[in-house]
Write an enzyme that holds these catalytic residues in place. Structure first.
Site, PDB file in Angstrom:
ATOM      1  N   THR A 253     -16.923  -0.782   2.529  1.00 31.36           N
ATOM      2  CA  THR A 253     -15.514  -0.558   2.889  1.00 31.36           C
ATOM      3  C   THR A 253     -15.321   0.927   3.185  1.00 31.36           C
ATOM      4  O   THR A 253     -16.219   1.746   2.924  1.00 31.36           O
ATOM      5  CB  THR A 253     -14.568  -0.920   1.722  1.00 31.36           C
ATOM      6  OG1 THR A 253     -14.692   0.113   0.718  1.00 31.36           O
ATOM      7  CG2 THR A 253     -14.862  -2.266   1.114  1.00 31.36           C
TER       8      THR A 253
ATOM      9  N   ASP B  97       3.325   3.095  -4.201  1.00 27.73           N
ATOM     10  CA  ASP B  97       2.291   3.965  -4.759  1.00 27.73           C
ATOM     11  C   ASP B  97       2.152   3.581  -6.230  1.00 27.73           C
ATOM     12  O   ASP B  97       3.121   3.703  -6.997  1.00 27.73           O
ATOM     13  CB  ASP B  97       2.746   5.424  -4.601  1.00 27.73           C
ATOM     14  CG  ASP B  97       1.721   6.411  -5.128  1.00 27.73           C
ATOM     15  OD1 ASP B  97       0.913   6.037  -6.000  1.00 27.73           O
ATOM     16  OD2 ASP B  97       1.744   7.567  -4.666  1.00 27.73           O
ATOM     17  N   VAL B  98       0.978   3.127  -6.623  1.00 33.14           N
ATOM     18  CA  VAL B  98       0.832   2.600  -7.990  1.00 33.14           C
ATOM     19  C   VAL B  98       0.874   3.686  -9.061  1.00 33.14           C
ATOM     20  O   VAL B  98       0.852   3.381 -10.246  1.00 33.14           O
ATOM     21  CB  VAL B  98      -0.447   1.730  -8.148  1.00 33.14           C
ATOM     22  CG1 VAL B  98      -0.398   0.525  -7.229  1.00 33.14           C
ATOM     23  CG2 VAL B  98      -1.718   2.556  -7.969  1.00 33.14           C
TER      24      VAL B  98
ATOM     25  N   LYS C  71     -12.611   2.054 -14.860  1.00 32.17           N
ATOM     26  CA  LYS C  71     -12.960   0.638 -14.638  1.00 32.17           C
ATOM     27  C   LYS C  71     -13.314  -0.059 -15.951  1.00 32.17           C
ATOM     28  O   LYS C  71     -13.029  -1.246 -16.125  1.00 32.17           O
ATOM     29  CB  LYS C  71     -14.094   0.525 -13.621  1.00 32.17           C
ATOM     30  CG  LYS C  71     -13.711   1.002 -12.211  1.00 32.17           C
ATOM     31  CD  LYS C  71     -12.564   0.202 -11.618  1.00 32.17           C
ATOM     32  CE  LYS C  71     -12.274   0.586 -10.180  1.00 32.17           C
ATOM     33  NZ  LYS C  71     -11.177  -0.187  -9.584  1.00 32.17           N
TER      34      LYS C  71
ATOM     35  N   ASN D 251      -5.378  -4.151  -6.881  1.00 34.91           N
ATOM     36  CA  ASN D 251      -6.618  -3.731  -6.225  1.00 34.91           C
ATOM     37  C   ASN D 251      -6.640  -2.258  -5.834  1.00 34.91           C
ATOM     38  O   ASN D 251      -7.712  -1.696  -5.613  1.00 34.91           O
ATOM     39  CB  ASN D 251      -6.785  -4.634  -4.985  1.00 34.91           C
ATOM     40  CG  ASN D 251      -7.750  -4.078  -3.962  1.00 34.91           C
ATOM     41  OD1 ASN D 251      -8.963  -4.162  -4.165  1.00 34.91           O
ATOM     42  ND2 ASN D 251      -7.229  -3.506  -2.879  1.00 34.91           N
TER      43      ASN D 251
ATOM     44  N   TYR E 105     -14.361   7.493 -12.760  1.00 35.47           N
ATOM     45  CA  TYR E 105     -14.282   6.154 -12.170  1.00 35.47           C
ATOM     46  C   TYR E 105     -14.738   5.090 -13.171  1.00 35.47           C
ATOM     47  O   TYR E 105     -14.073   4.067 -13.372  1.00 35.47           O
ATOM     48  CB  TYR E 105     -15.145   6.118 -10.899  1.00 35.47           C
ATOM     49  CG  TYR E 105     -15.014   4.868 -10.085  1.00 35.47           C
ATOM     50  CD1 TYR E 105     -14.008   4.739  -9.123  1.00 35.47           C
ATOM     51  CD2 TYR E 105     -15.891   3.804 -10.258  1.00 35.47           C
ATOM     52  CE1 TYR E 105     -13.886   3.583  -8.364  1.00 35.47           C
ATOM     53  CE2 TYR E 105     -15.777   2.649  -9.506  1.00 35.47           C
ATOM     54  CZ  TYR E 105     -14.776   2.541  -8.555  1.00 35.47           C
ATOM     55  OH  TYR E 105     -14.653   1.387  -7.812  1.00 35.47           O
TER      56      TYR E 105
ATOM     57  N   ASP F  84       0.876  -1.182   0.000  1.00 34.62           N
ATOM     58  CA  ASP F  84       0.000   0.000   0.000  1.00 34.62           C
ATOM     59  C   ASP F  84       0.901   1.216   0.000  1.00 34.62           C
ATOM     60  O   ASP F  84       2.121   1.090   0.100  1.00 34.62           O
ATOM     61  CB  ASP F  84      -0.929  -0.017   1.247  1.00 34.62           C
ATOM     62  CG  ASP F  84      -2.268   0.674   0.967  1.00 34.62           C
ATOM     63  OD1 ASP F  84      -2.256   1.875   0.647  1.00 34.62           O
ATOM     64  OD2 ASP F  84      -3.315   0.008   1.049  1.00 34.62           O
TER      65      ASP F  84
HETATM   66  P1  NDP Z   1     -10.375   1.175   0.361  1.00 41.64           P
HETATM   67  O1  NDP Z   1     -10.308   2.661   0.304  1.00 41.64           O
HETATM   68  O2  NDP Z   1     -10.895   0.519   1.581  1.00 41.64           O
HETATM   69  O3  NDP Z   1      -8.952   0.529   0.007  1.00 41.64           O
HETATM   70  C1  NDP Z   1      -8.174   0.988  -1.063  1.00 41.64           C
HETATM   71  C2  NDP Z   1      -6.720   0.980  -0.650  1.00 41.64           C
HETATM   72  O4  NDP Z   1      -5.931   1.451  -1.768  1.00 41.64           O
HETATM   73  C3  NDP Z   1      -6.444   1.928   0.525  1.00 41.64           C
HETATM   74  O5  NDP Z   1      -5.600   1.324   1.475  1.00 41.64           O
HETATM   75  C4  NDP Z   1      -5.772   3.100  -0.170  1.00 41.64           C
HETATM   76  O6  NDP Z   1      -4.925   3.825   0.697  1.00 41.64           O
HETATM   77  C5  NDP Z   1      -4.989   2.390  -1.251  1.00 41.64           C
HETATM   78  N1  NDP Z   1      -4.518   3.314  -2.261  1.00 41.64           N
HETATM   79  C6  NDP Z   1      -5.052   4.494  -2.660  1.00 41.64           C
HETATM   80  N2  NDP Z   1      -4.265   5.086  -3.560  1.00 41.64           N
HETATM   81  C7  NDP Z   1      -3.202   4.260  -3.754  1.00 41.64           C
HETATM   82  C8  NDP Z   1      -2.055   4.324  -4.578  1.00 41.64           C
HETATM   83  N3  NDP Z   1      -1.811   5.383  -5.369  1.00 41.64           N
HETATM   84  N4  NDP Z   1      -1.166   3.310  -4.523  1.00 41.64           N
HETATM   85  C9  NDP Z   1      -1.373   2.239  -3.724  1.00 41.64           C
HETATM   86  N5  NDP Z   1      -2.442   2.125  -2.904  1.00 41.64           N
HETATM   87  C10 NDP Z   1      -3.357   3.136  -2.935  1.00 41.64           C
HETATM   88  O7  NDP Z   1     -11.266   0.775  -0.910  1.00 41.64           O
HETATM   89  P2  NDP Z   1     -11.958  -0.603  -1.344  1.00 41.64           P
HETATM   90  O8  NDP Z   1     -11.385  -1.739  -0.616  1.00 41.64           O
HETATM   91  O9  NDP Z   1     -13.405  -0.371  -1.362  1.00 41.64           O
HETATM   92  O10 NDP Z   1     -11.505  -0.642  -2.881  1.00 41.64           O
HETATM   93  C11 NDP Z   1     -10.561  -1.567  -3.388  1.00 41.64           C
HETATM   94  C12 NDP Z   1     -10.792  -1.688  -4.875  1.00 41.64           C
HETATM   95  O11 NDP Z   1     -12.121  -2.161  -5.098  1.00 41.64           O
HETATM   96  C13 NDP Z   1     -10.654  -0.390  -5.654  1.00 41.64           C
HETATM   97  O12 NDP Z   1     -10.012  -0.628  -6.887  1.00 41.64           O
HETATM   98  C14 NDP Z   1     -12.107   0.009  -5.884  1.00 41.64           C
HETATM   99  O13 NDP Z   1     -12.265   0.834  -7.019  1.00 41.64           O
HETATM  100  C15 NDP Z   1     -12.742  -1.346  -6.069  1.00 41.64           C
HETATM  101  N6  NDP Z   1     -14.181  -1.371  -5.873  1.00 41.64           N
HETATM  102  C16 NDP Z   1     -14.722  -1.004  -4.677  1.00 41.64           C
HETATM  103  C17 NDP Z   1     -16.087  -0.999  -4.518  1.00 41.64           C
HETATM  104  C18 NDP Z   1     -16.750  -0.591  -3.249  1.00 41.64           C
HETATM  105  O14 NDP Z   1     -17.976  -0.410  -3.270  1.00 41.64           O
HETATM  106  N7  NDP Z   1     -16.059  -0.459  -2.134  1.00 41.64           N
HETATM  107  C19 NDP Z   1     -16.975  -1.386  -5.635  1.00 41.64           C
HETATM  108  C20 NDP Z   1     -16.284  -1.805  -6.823  1.00 41.64           C
HETATM  109  C21 NDP Z   1     -14.934  -1.786  -6.934  1.00 41.64           C
HETATM  110  P3  NDP Z   1      -5.554   5.116   1.481  1.00 41.64           P
HETATM  111  O15 NDP Z   1      -6.705   4.612   2.275  1.00 41.64           O
HETATM  112  O16 NDP Z   1      -4.429   5.588   2.304  1.00 41.64           O
HETATM  113  O17 NDP Z   1      -5.991   6.066   0.380  1.00 41.64           O
END
Ligand code: NDP
Length: 249
Positions: A189, A62-63, A158, A89, A154, A36
């Site tokens: 989440t 950082d991606v 996607k 993810n 978004y 992360d």
């Molecule tokens: P969360 O915000 O709970 O988790 C996402 C994680 O990604 C966080 O730890 C965040 O860090 C991290 N992150 C953000 N920017 C970067 C970066 N530049 N490099 C590396 N890590 C990064 O979200 P979700 O678990 O809900 O989402 C996970 C995936 O699922 C995403 O791709 C989202 O688009 C997808 N998704 C989610 C849905 C939902 O309803 N929740 C529905 C459909 C898809 P930090 O918190 O510090 O920003």
């Protein structure tokens, strides 16, 4: 032990769907790199989850940085010996109608949610091609094929992930590597933490099962795609959405 001995990376692994996947895949015997951004509490999470003999590591990445992504793959291969599974993810949300979307917001969402998936795929596949095996799973969304008001950046990102996955699956098939995406419905989440209660209720109604999804329900789909049970599954877009995409309830 469905992933016994497999070495896996989860980006965005400190929270939500990523964290649930880290936990589930550890249970199934994988060695997991929880990755992360450095500012996340990923290092502490990985320490909590780490069992014997050191099966959960944290590597900051950082991606949006190709250099950090390449380093993540190289460090994982060096420390664990191979990169067998990658769950790409990391992602952020963002909701505004197009007339209220500044360039910076649009570009940031595309850079993390789409370009980030490209960077991770390129680095992961270079490594997996050397091995002649691997499974890459990209996190898309129901908005990978459906539109929804207020999600211009978004859903563009996607949609790109879904079709990039198909192309990569075709490229990688002869190299022993599978590439798939998952399409979650709305999942409870931290990504949804700022939603007003009435909007949350409206989102619930979009799912015929009558609730939002749980992160563990996506983790189980990722586990399947990661495992050898999915040996004939590549190029798929696996919806895990409580019936959202099936139509109106
Ligand atoms: P969360 O915000 O709970 O988790 C996402 C994680 O990604 C966080 O730890 C965040 O860090 C991290 N992150 C953000 N920017 C970067 C970066 N530049 N490099 C590396 N890590 C990064 O979200 P979700 O678990 O809900 O989402 C996970 C995936 O699922 C995403 O791709 C989202 O688009 C997808 N998704 C989610 C849905 C939902 O309803 N929740 C529905 C459909 C898809 P930090 O918190 O510090 O920003």
């Amino acid at each position: 032990m469905r992933l016994k001995g497999k070495n896996m990376i989860v980006t965005g692994g400190a929270s939500g769907i990523g964290l649930a996947t880290v936990k589930r895949c550890l249970q199934e015997g994988a060695n997991v790199v929880l990755s992360d951004i450095a500012a996340s509490d990923g290092a502490a999470r990985a320490r909590q989850l780490d069992g014997k003999p050191g099966r959960c590591l944290f590597i900051a990445c950082d991606v949006t940085s190709s250099g950090q992504v390449d380093q993540l793959i190289a460090d994982t291969a060096a420390q664990l010996g191979s990169v067998d599974v990658v769950f790409s993810n990391a992602g952020i949300g963002g909701a505004n109608p197009i007339e209220a979307v500044p360039d910076a917001d649009y570009l940031r969402i595309i850079d993390i949610n789409l370009n980030g998936v490209f960077r991770v795929a390129r680095a992961a596949l270079r490594q997996m091609y050397k091995q002649g095996s691997g499974s890459l799973i990209n996190c898309a969304s129901i908005l990978g094929t459906l539109g929804q008001s207020g999600t211009v950046a978004y859903s563009a990102a996607k949609g790109g992930v879904v079709n990039m996955t198909r192309t990569l699956a075709i490229e990688a098939a002869a190299r022993g590597v599978r590439v798939n995406s998952v399409g979650p419905g709305y999942i409870d989440t931290p990504l949804l933490k700022d939603l007003p209660a009435e909007l949350r209720q409206a989102l619930v109604k979009l799912h015929p099962v009558g609730r939002l999804g749980r992160p563990e329900e996506i983790a189980n789909a990722v586990l399947f795609l990661a495992s050898d049970e999915a040996s004939f599954v590549t190029g798929a877009y696996l919806l895990v959405d409580g019936g959202f995409a099936a139509g109106k309830s």
